[in-house]
Design an enzyme around this catalytic site. Sequence first.
Site, PDB file in Angstrom:
ATOM      1  N   ARG A 157      68.199  45.517  97.996  1.00  0.00           N
ATOM      2  CA  ARG A 157      67.265  45.826  98.947  1.00  0.00           C
ATOM      3  C   ARG A 157      66.107  46.657  99.264  1.00  0.00           C
ATOM      4  O   ARG A 157      65.501  46.660  99.910  1.00  0.00           O
ATOM      5  CB  ARG A 157      68.283  46.994 100.152  1.00  0.00           C
ATOM      6  CG  ARG A 157      69.215  48.001  98.993  1.00  0.00           C
ATOM      7  CD  ARG A 157      70.394  49.019  99.791  1.00  0.00           C
ATOM      8  NE  ARG A 157      70.643  49.937  99.011  1.00  0.00           N
ATOM      9  CZ  ARG A 157      71.649  49.652  98.305  1.00  0.00           C
ATOM     10  NH1 ARG A 157      72.388  48.357  97.603  1.00  0.00           N
ATOM     11  NH2 ARG A 157      72.143  50.937  98.082  1.00  0.00           N
ATOM     12  N   ARG A 160      62.804  53.974 102.616  1.00  0.00           N
ATOM     13  CA  ARG A 160      63.822  54.204 102.764  1.00  0.00           C
ATOM     14  C   ARG A 160      63.839  52.725 102.959  1.00  0.00           C
ATOM     15  O   ARG A 160      63.135  52.018 103.815  1.00  0.00           O
ATOM     16  CB  ARG A 160      64.651  54.525 103.538  1.00  0.00           C
ATOM     17  CG  ARG A 160      66.124  54.277 103.320  1.00  0.00           C
ATOM     18  CD  ARG A 160      67.069  55.307 103.895  1.00  0.00           C
ATOM     19  NE  ARG A 160      68.015  55.127 103.558  1.00  0.00           N
ATOM     20  CZ  ARG A 160      69.643  55.077 104.802  1.00  0.00           C
ATOM     21  NH1 ARG A 160      68.971  55.909 105.527  1.00  0.00           N
ATOM     22  NH2 ARG A 160      70.302  55.278 104.861  1.00  0.00           N
ATOM     23  N   HIS A 161      64.505  51.819 102.091  1.00  0.00           N
ATOM     24  CA  HIS A 161      64.777  50.159 102.543  1.00  0.00           C
ATOM     25  C   HIS A 161      65.020  50.188 103.757  1.00  0.00           C
ATOM     26  O   HIS A 161      65.939  51.405 104.390  1.00  0.00           O
ATOM     27  CB  HIS A 161      65.823  49.780 101.158  1.00  0.00           C
ATOM     28  CG  HIS A 161      67.054  50.532 101.467  1.00  0.00           C
ATOM     29  ND1 HIS A 161      67.809  50.005 102.318  1.00  0.00           N
ATOM     30  CD2 HIS A 161      67.378  51.277 100.252  1.00  0.00           C
ATOM     31  CE1 HIS A 161      69.273  50.489 102.287  1.00  0.00           C
ATOM     32  NE2 HIS A 161      69.297  51.840 101.337  1.00  0.00           N
ATOM     33  N   GLU A 197      69.838  54.328  94.056  1.00  0.00           N
ATOM     34  CA  GLU A 197      71.332  55.434  95.194  1.00  0.00           C
ATOM     35  C   GLU A 197      71.856  56.223  94.372  1.00  0.00           C
ATOM     36  O   GLU A 197      72.340  54.821  93.453  1.00  0.00           O
ATOM     37  CB  GLU A 197      71.603  53.971  96.017  1.00  0.00           C
ATOM     38  CG  GLU A 197      72.290  54.714  97.455  1.00  0.00           C
ATOM     39  CD  GLU A 197      71.590  56.153  98.293  1.00  0.00           C
ATOM     40  OE1 GLU A 197      71.572  57.726  97.315  1.00  0.00           O
ATOM     41  OE2 GLU A 197      71.133  56.288  99.058  1.00  0.00           O
TER      42      GLU A 197
END
Length: 211
Positions: A58, A8-9, A79
């Site tokens: 991101r 995950r970023h 997302e």
Amino acid sequence: MMRLLLVRHGETAWNEERRLQGQQDVGLSEAGRRQVRALAETVGYLAPGYVVTSGLRRTRETAEVLGVRADARDPRLNEAYLAGWEGRYSAQVKEEDGGVYAAWRAGRFHPPGAESFGALTERVLAGIGAAVRRAEAEGHGQLMAVTHGGPVRAFLTAAVGLDPARTVPSHPAGLSIVDIDPRAGSLTEPGAARLRLFNYSPAMSPLDPAD
């Protein structure tokens, strides 16, 4: 077997403010960059041979701070689209909409006009599947996908049966590892995917991660 690293970023300013981002293209905050740098040594040790990011800034910035070069960018790893919830504070949604936030988090509800959990899962599986095939064709044994909390949740639900109602959100710059059988006809087949590591974050900040 192929090893899939799901990252995950790192945090953005909106994460810090507990604002729902969805597909809004927000970059990393300085705190997010620190979180990613804390994970960089682990990623360097694992040495993924093929790297794919989502189409959003991101995740690209996260890959750069990790010190890896992205081989591909796939919007199927973006997302979830949250429609009218994007930009709203999660506390505000919880206060105004009763129990629907928890139902959304568990994959059982989506805001009007937003992407359903099923639709998110379908596209994420397609994106990961394409990356697995490409990595295998190029002779790589490890693949890294830098993506978002929702796609990580959707993939782990479909591939290894991890119930999103019983897990906390992925930590910013958090790492999960799944062993994948690239010969399987589907990533959701029994035995096609096995969870090796879930939600590892050297920074562990914040302890209560935002969606």
